[in-house]
Design an enzyme around this catalytic site. Structure first.
Site, PDB file in Angstrom:
ATOM      1  CB  CYS A 197       1.257  -3.611  -2.956  1.00 46.74           C
ATOM      2  SG  CYS A 197       0.549  -4.234  -4.497  1.00 46.74           S
ATOM      3  CG  HIS A 249       1.216  -7.899  -0.770  1.00 46.32           C
ATOM      4  ND1 HIS A 249       0.374  -6.989  -0.161  1.00 46.32           N
ATOM      5  CD2 HIS A 249       0.987  -7.784  -2.104  1.00 46.32           C
ATOM      6  CE1 HIS A 249      -0.345  -6.369  -1.078  1.00 46.32           C
ATOM      7  NE2 HIS A 249       0.012  -6.826  -2.267  1.00 46.32           N
ATOM      8  CD  GLU A 252       1.360  -7.421   3.447  1.00 47.39           C
ATOM      9  OE1 GLU A 252       0.480  -7.084   2.637  1.00 47.39           O
ATOM     10  OE2 GLU A 252       2.501  -6.912   3.460  1.00 47.39           O
TER      11      GLU A 252
END
Length: 534
Positions: free
Chosen positions: A381, A508, A510
């Site tokens: 990001c 993102h 994750e």
């Protein structure tokens, strides 16, 4: 008929209700049941999107673009499901919806009150969590503790659900702290007794107690709690401190928690097969190798601000047979003079997301160090945006290059506001949020990480993007845009192909990582870091 399980907390907050709820969800899923889960947060914010990470930890984003509590990350990782907008409900969200209906005249002139209008809205969210996912079981965690004034409408809605759907379809689980007084040499049950008394005063009789304790309580303590709190002795479950949170479902199963739940709700489901989960936990606890990852951030004092990043790194470590040792590096402290000494021991460097000016120059120094010394680096990001800015300043020699967010007067706005964001004034809920497709460049490191898929879908949370006016200049110096939106407007992934691993993503990754399936870009990064450590 859908079954509803409500998890409340008493004595103190942050007692682990979310982990208990997520663990139960995993056990029920492994029994073959379709499970969804939601979090009720009694704060007045619409969502945590505008809250400081120091206040609330990370903001977790769902596929459908809702900014939510970090507990939803636990839910998704434990149960391996993708949640939706009905999975996080706040006081602010409920009151704003009710007031909007009142302004439209939908209540037909009635006096709008907490009961029934607020409680009905809350019950609607519970039921929609079931209907939108076609779930057998809905688990609802209520944030805070019993006795908080903010929680009263939520608890009243939970009480009413029993009458609405029948006692065989509702179960109340109350989690409390069982403190140990070292001076007296004994555990104290009185706080739990008073917490249950408070809950019963609100019309809710818990069917199960989960007691958080550092040491085993013993059957005598369980019998005492069962007697005073009017629950079955076998329904007093210990939540012991563990080395790793993924041990909790196994501990709960060993005490028969899921069987008690199934018996109470009259769910005919086979025993949970936790073989794969148990093997994963055993592997986590017995990793022999360690890889050091420097996490360069601005909120490093509060590790929960990067919870999903940390979990994704751990999952990727597991996939690469290595434990992950995270070196928490405060970006505010990094300078051109000290960056080399501070990051010298890192096998890999990750620069996660964030907002605002503070710490950005330190992050840029870390990115430059990684590029010039060929240390594996993953940017996420804002980390991706700063990767572009670092390259512009030190390779393209565009002095003063910056993001329009950080320096509106910069001569070289490498990162600029997205076109559809220009006229937006509200901060909350207006970012580019949720799941979007990313088209990968064949032959790139990003494509290789994702098994040479042509398109991947990942979650986003940003307002600014790479300014494509500079794209040709970047590409002329070997900078590769290896992931783009299908219309080629947005630059999603960037990399330097001549480095071991120098990749940054606007999205993102994750949020998609699971303990039994590491997110691919994170896993590729950790693989490179492991190789770099040799």
């Amino acid at each position: 008929m859908t079954k509803y399980i409500f998890v409340t907390g008493g004595v103190v907050s942050s007692i682990g209700k979310g982990i208990v709820a997520a663990s139960l969800g995993r056990l029920l899923k492994n029994r073959g049941l379709k499970v969804t889960i939601q979090k009720f947060d009694p704060y007045i914010n619409i969502d945590p999107g505008t809250m400081s990470p120091y206040q609330h930890g990370e903001v977790y984003v769902t596929d459908d673009g809702v900014e939510t509590d970090l507990d939803l990350g636990h839910y998704e990782r434990f149960i391996d499901i993708n949640l939706n907008k009905y999975s996080n409900v706040t006081t602010g969200k409920i009151y704003s919806e009710v007031l909007r209906k009142e302004r439209k005249g939908e209540y037909l002139g009635a006096t709008v009150q907490v009961i029934p209008h607020i409680t009905d809205a809350l019950k609607d969210k519970i039921k929609r969590a079931a209907t939108t996912t076609d779930s057998d079981v809905v688990i609802t965690e209520v944030g805070g503790t019993v006795g908080d004034i903010e929680s009263l409408p939520f608890l009243e809605a939970l009480r009413q659900m029993k009458a609405d759907v029948g006692s065989d379809n509702v179960m109340y689980i109350h989690t409390t702290l069982l403190p140990y007084l070292k001076a007296a040499g004994e555990m104290k049950t009185k706080p739990t007794q008073h917490s249950v008394k408070e809950l019963r005063g609100l019309g809710i009789q818990p069917n199960m107690l989960v007691i958080r304790t550092e040491e085993p309580a013993g059957q005598g303590i369980k019998n005492k709690l069962a007697q005073f709190c009017d629950v079955a002795p076998e329904a007093v479950i210990e939540s012991l401190d563990v080395e790793h949170i993924y041990q909790v479902p196994l501990n709960m199963q060993a005490q028969g928690m899921d069987q008690i739940v199934c018996d109470h709700l009259k769910l005919n489901a086979p025993a949970a097969d936790m073989t794969e989960w148990s093997a994963m936990v055993d592997k986590v606890l017995n990793l022999k190798k360690t890889t050091k990852i420097a996490l360069v951030g601005k909120y490093v004092e509060l590790h929960d601000a990067y919870l999903s990043v940390v979990e994704a790194l751990k999952h990727s470590g597991l996939a690469n047979d290595t434990a992950i040792d995270i070196d928490w590096v405060n970006a505010n402290d990094l300078t051109a003079e000290n960056v080399a000494s501070r990051l010298a021991d890192a096998d890999g460097i990750i620069v996660p997301g964030g907002f605002g000016q503070r710490g950005t120059e330190g992050k840029i120094q870390a990115i430059r160090y990684a590029r010039e010394n060929d240390v594996p680096m993953l940017g996420v990001c804002l980390g991706m945006q700063l990767t572009c800015i670092e390259f512009a300043r030190h390779v393209l020699h565009l002095d003063g290059a910056n993001s329009a967010e950080l320096d509106p007067e910069t001569q070289y706005p490498i990162i600029d506001i997205m076109r559809d964001q220009i006229d937006i004034e509200d901060m909350g809920g207006t970012l580019r949020l949720g799941l979007y497709p990313c088209k990968l460049k064949p032959g790139s490191k990003a494509a290789a990480a994702y098994g040479n898929q042509e398109v991947v879908q990942r979650r986003h949370r940003h307002r600014y993007e790479f300014n494509t006016k500079f794209r040709e200049q970047f590409e002329a110096e070997g900078f590769v845009f290896s992931g783009v939106s299908p219309d080629n407007r947005l630059m999603e992934v960037v990399e330097l192909p001549d480095k071991k691993f120098f990749v940054a993503a606007q999205y993102h990754p994750e949020y998609h990582s699971r303990p039994n399936h590491a997110e691919e870009l994170y896993s590729a990064f950790v693989t490179a870091a492991v190789e770099n450590a040799k």
